[in-house]
Design an enzyme around this catalytic site. Structure first.
Site, PDB file in Angstrom:
ATOM      1  N   ARG A   5       0.841  -1.318  -0.024  1.00 56.60           N
ATOM      2  CA  ARG A   5      -0.060  -0.103  -0.042  1.00 56.60           C
ATOM      3  C   ARG A   5       0.769   1.137   0.133  1.00 56.60           C
ATOM      4  O   ARG A   5       0.531   2.243  -0.530  1.00 56.60           O
ATOM      5  CB  ARG A   5      -0.868   0.188   1.247  1.00 56.60           C
ATOM      6  N   ASP A  45      -7.292  19.173 -13.849  1.00 53.42           N
ATOM      7  CA  ASP A  45      -7.716  17.767 -14.515  1.00 53.42           C
ATOM      8  C   ASP A  45      -7.306  17.829 -15.832  1.00 53.42           C
ATOM      9  O   ASP A  45      -7.961  18.445 -16.627  1.00 53.42           O
ATOM     10  CB  ASP A  45      -9.254  17.383 -14.354  1.00 53.42           C
ATOM     11  N   LYS A  63      -8.364   6.933 -19.434  1.00 55.12           N
ATOM     12  CA  LYS A  63      -8.611   7.542 -20.772  1.00 55.12           C
ATOM     13  C   LYS A  63      -7.406   7.425 -21.269  1.00 55.12           C
ATOM     14  O   LYS A  63      -6.951   6.416 -21.868  1.00 55.12           O
ATOM     15  CB  LYS A  63      -9.282   9.110 -20.307  1.00 55.12           C
TER      16      LYS A  63
HETATM   17  C1  LIG Z   1     -13.464   9.931 -16.286  1.00 56.03           C
HETATM   18  C2  LIG Z   1     -12.957  11.194 -15.878  1.00 56.03           C
HETATM   19  C3  LIG Z   1     -12.664  11.294 -14.411  1.00 56.03           C
HETATM   20  C4  LIG Z   1     -13.189  10.161 -13.422  1.00 56.03           C
HETATM   21  O1  LIG Z   1     -12.123   9.166 -13.765  1.00 56.03           O
HETATM   22  P1  LIG Z   1     -12.296   7.550 -13.377  1.00 56.03           P
HETATM   23  O2  LIG Z   1     -11.216   6.810 -13.827  1.00 56.03           O
HETATM   24  O3  LIG Z   1     -13.575   6.921 -14.066  1.00 56.03           O
HETATM   25  O4  LIG Z   1     -12.430   7.427 -12.081  1.00 56.03           O
HETATM   26  C5  LIG Z   1     -12.217  12.458 -13.961  1.00 56.03           C
HETATM   27  N1  LIG Z   1     -12.161  13.454 -14.810  1.00 56.03           N
HETATM   28  C6  LIG Z   1     -12.233  13.517 -16.177  1.00 56.03           C
HETATM   29  C7  LIG Z   1     -11.928  14.722 -17.257  1.00 56.03           C
HETATM   30  C8  LIG Z   1     -13.011  12.404 -16.602  1.00 56.03           C
HETATM   31  O5  LIG Z   1     -12.998  12.138 -18.005  1.00 56.03           O
END
Ligand SMILES: *Cc1c(COP(=O)(O)O)cnc(C)c1O
Length: 387
Positions: free
Chosen positions: A53, A177, A202
């Protein structure tokens, strides 16, 4: 070897940073260390790892590589993008205030409003594509500014440098983000941001076969706190998924160039199509923030949205006719996906917020993959005929 960006290009660092041939066998690829614990030679004497962890050699190699690509020193691989976001918000305390952009990933909004708001953290949602709106939203208690650029799903851009300055003047951290752009096209830390989040589900992993997140910073004190939180909360990524992400990073540059070329072809095709009302792609000169896109990003990913000329029924007919594009949530994989934000990804936003943002019933979001571009254009043409 430090694989510094001064000395080596992005694609070289994507393949080598954080990775050394295995000293016991010479294996060129980082081994997948499937172990929970590590044998100590005497109490407290070990080789840098005591429990998985807290740290795992496969995960560490990946964390160093992804941090390097974001021009930073510290990375924390998490089990999902959402747990990465949650770990960042755990830097705050009850009573603190966050200013977030109004057009963002539905799951981040849900996490802020339905989990953290209950714990006494306050959130304001503001259109930060106009940086001046941030100045009006900042409060004495504002500790964090949260932005997503390009935004989801409306492809609005936020001027990172302008937001950095206002946030820092107010004593707040800026988290970006960076999921939609990937570090190949945009590196917020180079522009002064404190923290970068990715849903590695992604583009970073890019093969639609895992859920993951990563939090990156170049600040020693923030890194110390994130390290504590990642271990204390324990939302870490499994060694196996870290291994897959490390493997995927090697082709990030190649994939992003292919996503960009295909997305530009798709965006131009849609812009000229009689059944399409509007296309939003920052790489098109028609995008209202095209100049900002050229300034703060070195290119554009495969994400775009368009409005069908027609109502919900017409839009549904289009969505049901694709053969190459798959009707699915998520984005950033090698395969092309298409989806309906109002019904699918952004259903967790209240209907009145969706309407006020402009997420209408005829809006379609596309994640352009890296298939043969002629096949994608033909598929779009075939589907749009049903509008
Ligand atoms: C998918 C996504 C998230 C969340 O991520 P997960 O891996 O699904 O928990 C956060 N920000 C953006 C822009 C996303 O496309």
């Amino acid at each position: 070897m430090s694989w510094s960006k001064e000395e080596f290009g992005f694609d070289t660092r994507a393949i080598h940073a954080g990775q050394i041939p295995d000293p016991t066998t010479g294996a060129i690829m980082t081994p997948l260390y499937l172990t929970s614990t590590y044998v100590q030679s005497a109490p407290g004497i070990h080789q840098g790892y005591d429990y998985s962890r807290s740290g795992n050699p496969t995960r560490s190699a990946y964390e160093q590589c992804v941090a390097n690509l974001e021009s930073a020193r510290f990375g924390f691989a998490m089990a999902s993008g959402c747990v990465g976001t949650a770990t960042i918000v755990h830097l705050l305390s009850a009573g603190d205030h966050v200013v977030a952009c109004d057009d963002m990933y539905g799951g981040s909004y849900r996490l802020f409003e339905r989990v953290f708001a209950k714990q006494g953290i306050r959130f304001s949602y503001v259109d930060l594509s106009d940086a001046g709106n941030l100045a009006r939203a900042l409060e004495k208690e504002t500790k964090l500014v949260w932005i997503e650029t390009p935004s989801n799903p409306l492809m609005k851009l936020i001027d990172i440098e302008a937001i950095v300055k206002l946030s820092h003047d107010a004593g707040a951290l800026l988290a970006v983000d960076n999921t939609f752009a990937s570090p190949y096209f945009q590196r917020p830390i180079e522009l002064g941001a404190d923290i970068v989040l990715h849903s590695t589900t992604k583009y970073i992993n890019g093969h639609s076969d895992l859920i993951g997140g990563v939090v990156v910073t170049d600040d020693d004190a923030i890194a110390e706190q994130l390290k504590f939180l990642a271990n204390a909360i324990g939302g870490i990524q499994s060694a196996f998924d870290a291994y897959l992400c490390l493997r995927s990073l090697k082709t990030l540059g190649v994939r992003m160039r292919a996503h960009e070329a295909n997305a530009l072809a798709v965006a131009k095709f849609l812009e000229g199509h009689a059944k399409v009302e509007r296309v939003r792609y920052p790489g098109l000169p028609s995008h209202p923030q095209h100049a900002l896109a050229e300034r703060q990003m070195s290119g554009n990913s495969g994400m775009l949205t368009f409005n069908v000329k027609g109502d919900l029924a017409a839009t549904r007919r289009v969505l049901e006719r694709f053969r190459v594009f798959a009707l699915a949530e998520s984005l950033g994989g090698v395969e092309s996906l298409i989806e309906h934000p109002a019904i699918m990804t952004h259903a967790s936003l209240p209907a009145e917020i969706r309407a006020s943002l402009g997420i209408g019933d005829n809006l379609i979001r596309v994640s352009v993959g890296i298939e043969s571009s002629d096949d994608l254009l033909a598929d779009l043409d075939h589907a749009l005929a049903a509008a």
